[in-house]
Design an enzyme around this catalytic site. Structure first.
Site, PDB file in Angstrom:
ATOM      1  N   MET A 288       0.851  -1.193   0.000  1.00 28.78           N
ATOM      2  CA  MET A 288       0.000   0.000   0.000  1.00 28.78           C
ATOM      3  C   MET A 288       0.885   1.240   0.000  1.00 28.78           C
ATOM      4  SD  MET A 288      -3.060  -1.252  -0.070  1.00 28.78           S
ATOM      5  CE  MET A 288      -4.133   0.122   0.337  1.00 28.78           C
TER       6      MET A 288
ATOM      7  N   VAL B 100      -3.617   5.487  -5.775  1.00 34.54           N
ATOM      8  CA  VAL B 100      -4.869   4.893  -6.240  1.00 34.54           C
ATOM      9  C   VAL B 100      -4.674   3.462  -6.744  1.00 34.54           C
ATOM     10  CG1 VAL B 100      -4.698   5.824  -8.611  1.00 34.54           C
ATOM     11  CG2 VAL B 100      -6.951   5.350  -7.624  1.00 34.54           C
TER      12      VAL B 100
ATOM     13  N   CYS C 230      14.955  -0.349  -7.134  1.00 34.22           N
ATOM     14  CA  CYS C 230      14.035  -0.417  -5.989  1.00 34.22           C
ATOM     15  C   CYS C 230      13.103  -1.615  -6.124  1.00 34.22           C
ATOM     16  CB  CYS C 230      13.234   0.875  -5.885  1.00 34.22           C
ATOM     17  SG  CYS C 230      12.044   0.861  -4.532  1.00 34.22           S
TER      18      CYS C 230
ATOM     19  N   CYS D 224      11.679   8.891  -5.769  1.00 28.75           N
ATOM     20  CA  CYS D 224      11.038   9.051  -4.460  1.00 28.75           C
ATOM     21  C   CYS D 224      11.903   9.814  -3.463  1.00 28.75           C
ATOM     22  CB  CYS D 224      10.648   7.688  -3.892  1.00 28.75           C
ATOM     23  SG  CYS D 224      12.046   6.621  -3.521  1.00 28.75           S
TER      24      CYS D 224
END
Length: 371
Positions: A17, A21, A107, A204
């Site tokens: 999570m 979306v 990643c 990120c």
């Protein structure tokens, strides 16, 4: 949507999570199919406390709100140390060497489908993990394969080429069967807070900061000259690492006398002389290559295509596939020749190969073949 597995009942899936979306709808779809679903939120980067906007805290809040709405448990885990060691150090080393790496691919390899999968296995007793990536899984051949996502514009197989068939066999990708617009529609119908959240873009750990400012805090930049392909000095650069082949913006040159109106592009980086080489036009001869060599190979089926295979390749995300011929130069090196010359193939980036819809795997571009 077709069920991912004939009998999902009781099977436990841990969904990554992210607070976006795609993962939100992935969790919902898996619940609809009868899986026992729990969420896991990863923190992969320790933000500076002075950051005005802490993205991770906001994402965790959204992930929790979605899990509350769906009535599922949300676990959290901190992979910042693993991320630093396996992704960020690699990212810096590649830039230092004058190449342009893709940290998202690393990643996925080291964190999302390794550290995450191990944690889901060892701590949460998962049968499967699931991610909100736009790819599909197929088991039709008797071995798990990865196919492009249905939404060609969002297909993320390029970023997942390092996965093995064993990892794919443990992974579910529910939104890979859908268009992005359908995913947002489902989220809206379900009243999920993420339904209109914009997609995350960029790297990120850089967040909203300017890329050059971020890089400067970790790597010392060495200014140098900008030269034309003919050797004329026409400006200065602030550091080769801030530039990539095919780059057009941010060069600080223009309005040159005796030059036409065609835009300037980075066509080469001379590491030995610390010189940025530029040329005019997107099809400048120095920008074109007829092929490349690649190493650090990963094949989904662990064996790879046949020597001399005629397949297609992407040398960057969102690029149209290019037809090519692949030959082996040893166990961990390949030579790839395009059917037609390609612009701005970049050492350090990943080359990902396809046979129709099937992602075969890929490697890291090492050097270019100009003619």
């Amino acid at each position: 949507m077709a069920a991912i597995e004939p009998n999902p009942n009781g099977k436990k899936v841990i969904v990554g999570m992210s607070g976006g979306v795609d993962s939100s709808v992935s969790a919902y779809l898996l619940m609809q199919q009868g899986y026992q679903v729990e969420g896991l939120f990863m923190k992969n980067w320790e933000e500076d406390d002075t950051d005005e906007y802490c993205a991770a805290a906001e994402d965790l809040k959204d992930a929790q709100a979605v899990c509350d709405k769906l009535g599922i448990k949300l676990h959290t885990v901190n992979f910042a140390a693993e991320y630093w060691d396996n992704v960020f150090e690699y990212f810096l080393a590649e830039y230092k060497a004058g190449r342009t790496p893709n940290p998202d691919i690393m990643c996925n390899k080291e964190i999302k489908f390794k550290a995450f999968l191990e944690f889901a296995d060892d701590i949460l007793d998962a049968d499967y993990i699931a991610m909100g990536h736009y790819v599909r899984r197929s088991d039709a051949s008797g071995q798990s394969q990865m196919l492009r996502g249905v939404d060609g514009n969002k297909d993320q197989s390029y970023f997942l080429y390092t996965l093995s068939h064993e990892q794919i066999a443990r992974s579910l990708f529910p939104v890979g069967e859908l268009e992005k617009s359908e995913v947002r529609e489902i989220a809206k119908e379900m009243g999920l807070v993420t339904h209109d959240k914009k997609d995350s873009t960029g790297i990120c750990f850089i967040g909203e900061r300017k890329f050059t400012d971020f890089l400067r805090t970790f790597l010392p930049a060495q200014p140098g000259k900008i030269e034309t392909a003919e050797g004329e000095v026409i400006g200065e650069h602030q550091g080769l690492m801030y530039h990539t082949l095919g780059q057009r913006k941010g060069l600080g040159i223009g309005g040159m006398k005796n030059s036409n109106d065609d835009p300037w592009y980075v066509v080469d980086k001379d590491l030995e002389r610390n010189v940025l080489v530029v040329g005019q036009g997107g099809k400048h001869p120095r920008l074109m290559s007829v092929g490349f060599y690649a190493d650090q190979l990963h094949w989904v089926d662990r064996t790879g295509p046949n020597d001399g295979a005629k397949i297609t390749v992407k040398t960057r995300y969102r690029q149209q596939d290019v037809a090519c011929t692949l030959t082996y130069e040893g166990d961990d090196r390949i030579k790839v020749i395009f059917d037609e010359p390609v612009a701005a193939v970049t050492p350090g980036q990943s080359a990902v190969f396809y046979d129709g819809e099937v992602c075969l795997g890929g490697g890291i571009i090492d050097s270019l073949i100009r003619e």
